[in-house]
Design an enzyme around this catalytic site. Structure first.
Site, PDB file in Angstrom:
ATOM      1  N   GLY A 201       1.951   6.492   3.317  1.00  0.00           N
ATOM      2  CA  GLY A 201       2.311   6.959   1.982  1.00  0.00           C
ATOM      3  C   GLY A 201       3.403   8.008   2.066  1.00  0.00           C
ATOM      4  O   GLY A 201       4.581   7.703   2.272  1.00  0.00           O
ATOM      5  N   GLY A 202       3.003   9.280   1.950  1.00  0.00           N
ATOM      6  CA  GLY A 202       3.956  10.392   1.880  1.00  0.00           C
ATOM      7  C   GLY A 202       5.041  10.346   2.937  1.00  0.00           C
ATOM      8  O   GLY A 202       6.231  10.569   2.639  1.00  0.00           O
TER       9      GLY A 202
ATOM     10  N   ASN B 127       4.322   2.879   1.428  1.00  0.00           N
ATOM     11  CA  ASN B 127       3.918   2.853   0.015  1.00  0.00           C
ATOM     12  C   ASN B 127       4.504   4.086  -0.662  1.00  0.00           C
ATOM     13  O   ASN B 127       4.030   5.201  -0.442  1.00  0.00           O
ATOM     14  CB  ASN B 127       2.380   2.866  -0.049  1.00  0.00           C
ATOM     15  CG  ASN B 127       1.860   3.046  -1.462  1.00  0.00           C
ATOM     16  OD1 ASN B 127       2.605   2.943  -2.434  1.00  0.00           O
ATOM     17  ND2 ASN B 127       0.561   3.324  -1.577  1.00  0.00           N
ATOM     18  N   TRP B 128       5.543   3.881  -1.471  1.00  0.00           N
ATOM     19  CA  TRP B 128       6.229   5.019  -2.092  1.00  0.00           C
ATOM     20  C   TRP B 128       5.432   5.594  -3.255  1.00  0.00           C
ATOM     21  O   TRP B 128       5.776   6.659  -3.770  1.00  0.00           O
ATOM     22  CB  TRP B 128       7.613   4.598  -2.595  1.00  0.00           C
ATOM     23  CG  TRP B 128       8.574   4.172  -1.530  1.00  0.00           C
ATOM     24  CD1 TRP B 128       8.332   4.050  -0.177  1.00  0.00           C
ATOM     25  CD2 TRP B 128       9.957   3.818  -1.710  1.00  0.00           C
ATOM     26  NE1 TRP B 128       9.460   3.630   0.475  1.00  0.00           N
ATOM     27  CE2 TRP B 128      10.481   3.478  -0.435  1.00  0.00           C
ATOM     28  CE3 TRP B 128      10.795   3.746  -2.819  1.00  0.00           C
ATOM     29  CZ2 TRP B 128      11.806   3.077  -0.253  1.00  0.00           C
ATOM     30  CZ3 TRP B 128      12.126   3.344  -2.639  1.00  0.00           C
ATOM     31  CH2 TRP B 128      12.613   3.021  -1.365  1.00  0.00           C
ATOM     32  N   LYS B 129       4.431   4.880  -3.726  1.00  0.00           N
ATOM     33  CA  LYS B 129       3.657   5.319  -4.911  1.00  0.00           C
ATOM     34  C   LYS B 129       4.617   5.574  -6.073  1.00  0.00           C
ATOM     35  O   LYS B 129       5.637   4.895  -6.180  1.00  0.00           O
ATOM     36  CB  LYS B 129       2.802   6.541  -4.559  1.00  0.00           C
ATOM     37  CG  LYS B 129       1.992   6.297  -3.275  1.00  0.00           C
ATOM     38  CD  LYS B 129       0.949   7.311  -3.001  1.00  0.00           C
ATOM     39  CE  LYS B 129       0.223   6.938  -1.701  1.00  0.00           C
ATOM     40  NZ  LYS B 129      -0.923   7.752  -1.427  1.00  0.00           N
TER      41      LYS B 129
ATOM     42  N   GLU C 186      -6.013   4.498  -5.063  1.00  0.00           N
ATOM     43  CA  GLU C 186      -5.583   5.179  -6.297  1.00  0.00           C
ATOM     44  C   GLU C 186      -5.754   4.276  -7.507  1.00  0.00           C
ATOM     45  O   GLU C 186      -5.794   4.751  -8.650  1.00  0.00           O
ATOM     46  CB  GLU C 186      -4.139   5.682  -6.131  1.00  0.00           C
ATOM     47  CG  GLU C 186      -4.124   6.926  -5.239  1.00  0.00           C
ATOM     48  CD  GLU C 186      -2.875   7.092  -4.394  1.00  0.00           C
ATOM     49  OE1 GLU C 186      -1.841   6.497  -4.722  1.00  0.00           O
ATOM     50  OE2 GLU C 186      -2.948   7.825  -3.386  1.00  0.00           O
TER      51      GLU C 186
ATOM     52  N   SER D   2      -2.804   9.608   5.797  1.00  0.00           N
ATOM     53  CA  SER D   2      -2.217  10.729   6.532  1.00  0.00           C
ATOM     54  C   SER D   2      -1.612  10.326   7.872  1.00  0.00           C
ATOM     55  O   SER D   2      -1.699  11.077   8.844  1.00  0.00           O
ATOM     56  CB  SER D   2      -3.243  11.859   6.709  1.00  0.00           C
ATOM     57  OG  SER D   2      -3.598  12.379   5.437  1.00  0.00           O
TER      58      SER D   2
ATOM     59  N   HIS E  29      -5.493  -0.665  -3.726  1.00  0.00           N
ATOM     60  CA  HIS E  29      -5.249   0.696  -3.237  1.00  0.00           C
ATOM     61  C   HIS E  29      -6.257   1.653  -3.877  1.00  0.00           C
ATOM     62  O   HIS E  29      -6.623   1.498  -5.043  1.00  0.00           O
ATOM     63  CB  HIS E  29      -3.814   1.143  -3.555  1.00  0.00           C
ATOM     64  CG  HIS E  29      -3.472   2.405  -2.834  1.00  0.00           C
ATOM     65  ND1 HIS E  29      -3.850   3.642  -3.303  1.00  0.00           N
ATOM     66  CD2 HIS E  29      -2.846   2.616  -1.654  1.00  0.00           C
ATOM     67  CE1 HIS E  29      -3.465   4.559  -2.429  1.00  0.00           C
ATOM     68  NE2 HIS E  29      -2.847   3.959  -1.427  1.00  0.00           N
TER      69      HIS E  29
ATOM     70  N   GLY F 281      -3.408  11.301   1.752  1.00  0.00           N
ATOM     71  CA  GLY F 281      -2.690  12.449   1.207  1.00  0.00           C
ATOM     72  C   GLY F 281      -3.339  13.794   1.497  1.00  0.00           C
ATOM     73  O   GLY F 281      -2.984  14.799   0.882  1.00  0.00           O
TER      74      GLY F 281
ATOM     75  N   GLU G 121      -8.074   2.231   4.713  1.00  0.00           N
ATOM     76  CA  GLU G 121      -7.639   3.569   4.334  1.00  0.00           C
ATOM     77  C   GLU G 121      -8.839   4.362   3.807  1.00  0.00           C
ATOM     78  O   GLU G 121      -9.236   4.177   2.651  1.00  0.00           O
ATOM     79  CB  GLU G 121      -6.595   3.498   3.214  1.00  0.00           C
ATOM     80  CG  GLU G 121      -5.344   2.736   3.570  1.00  0.00           C
ATOM     81  CD  GLU G 121      -4.187   3.093   2.649  1.00  0.00           C
ATOM     82  OE1 GLU G 121      -3.213   3.649   3.142  1.00  0.00           O
ATOM     83  OE2 GLU G 121      -4.286   2.842   1.441  1.00  0.00           O
TER      84      GLU G 121
HETATM   85  P1  PGA Z   1      -0.686   8.987   2.800  1.00  0.00           P
HETATM   86  O1  PGA Z   1      -1.022   7.737   1.835  1.00  0.00           O
HETATM   87  O2  PGA Z   1       0.015   8.425   4.011  1.00  0.00           O
HETATM   88  O3  PGA Z   1       0.207   9.866   1.973  1.00  0.00           O
HETATM   89  O4  PGA Z   1      -1.977   9.617   3.158  1.00  0.00           O
HETATM   90  C1  PGA Z   1      -1.423   6.500   2.372  1.00  0.00           C
HETATM   91  C2  PGA Z   1      -1.606   5.518   1.254  1.00  0.00           C
HETATM   92  O5  PGA Z   1      -2.018   5.912   0.159  1.00  0.00           O
HETATM   93  O6  PGA Z   1      -1.363   4.304   1.428  1.00  0.00           O
END
Ligand code: PGA
Length: 250
Positions: A231-232, A11-13, A98, A210, A96, A172, A166
């Site tokens: 994510g990251g 997930n590149w956000k 966010e 993470s 998600h 993050g 998650e």
């Molecule tokens: P993260 O994000 O790996 O940066 O913790 C995961 C996600 O939001 O899907």
């Protein structure tokens, strides 16, 4: 057929301009155009078309990070599931954290989005997870059950649905639940899915929050964990690839 394991999705956000995004997927495709498991990237909407085109000769899947619940209409700034599919996406994230917590999306809306996506033939990745306050109050299982009860789309099958657990407090932050906690939660989720859907025990269950090259092997070796939503660490092709191979992918 249920999705090939491991299922590792990036997930590149809100990250990535065209040059970087295309370079990243170019490096991934050079590693494995036909991955043994299920490998996918979820770039920002602006890059779905170019990324899908770049990956058209590969089996790496491309998805959107969200879709609107309506087919079309006066929804300025929104993108429908049909538009994602038209741009070359075959999957979409819904729910998600966010969007749940940052933008106030509730389970009913998430379910409607998931159903709109299924209607367009997209693979739905339904994200669920408890906040830190809920975790500390011992409400994790209650929250996850509620999110499944109200968020699971009608018509879901192991072929068109993935569930990503998650914990909001792990996204993050560099923090993760213990391996025992992840294992316990995923086993419970497996049972909940089996009760709610025909073939529900076959739905791929991902862990997210993470996930890095350093912890990926331990997390994905847990029996009830079928893969990871990253994510990251998915923004670096080599790092993302090592996560995928740590989960047994080739
Ligand atoms: P993260 O994000 O790996 O940066 O913790 C995961 C996600 O939001 O899907």
């Amino acid at each position: 057929m249920p999705l090939a394991r491991p299922v590792v999705l990036g997930n590149w956000k809100m990250n990535g301009l065209k040059a970087d995004g295309l370079a990243l997927v170019g490096r991934l495709a050079a590693r494995a155009a036909h991955p043994s498991g299920t490998l996918g990237v979820f770039p920002p909407a602006t890059l779905i078309g170019p990324v899908a085109q770049r990956l058209s000769a590969s089996r790496i899947l491309v998805g959107g990070q969200d879709c609107h619940q309506a087919e079309s209409g006066a929804y300025t700034g929104s993108i429908s599931a049909a538009m994602l599919a038209d741009a070359g996406a075959t999957a979409v994230l819904v729910g998600h954290s966010e969007r749940r917590h940052g933008l106030g999306e509730d389970d009913a809306l998430i379910k409607a989005k998931a159903e709109a996506a299924l209607a367009q033939g997209l693979l739905v990745v339904l994200c669920i997870g408890e906040t830190e306050a809920e975790y500390l109050a011992g409400e994790r299982d209650l929250v996850l059950t509620r999110q499944l009860d109200h968020g699971l789309p009608e018509g879901a099958t192991p072929e068109n649905l993935v569930v990503a657990y998650e914990p909001v407090w792990a996204i993050g932050t560099g923090r993760t639940p213990s391996l025992d906690e992840i294992s316990e939660t995923h086993s419970r989720l497996r049972g909940l899915m089996a009760e709610r859907l025909t073939g529900g025990a076959e739905v791929a269950l991902l862990y997210g929050g993470s996930v890095k090259a350093e912890n990926a092997a331990d997390i994905m070796s847990l029996e009830a964990v079928d893969g990871a939503l990253v994510g990251g660490a998915s923004l670096d092709a080599d790092g993302f690839w090592s996560i995928y191979t740590a989960g047994g992918g080739a």
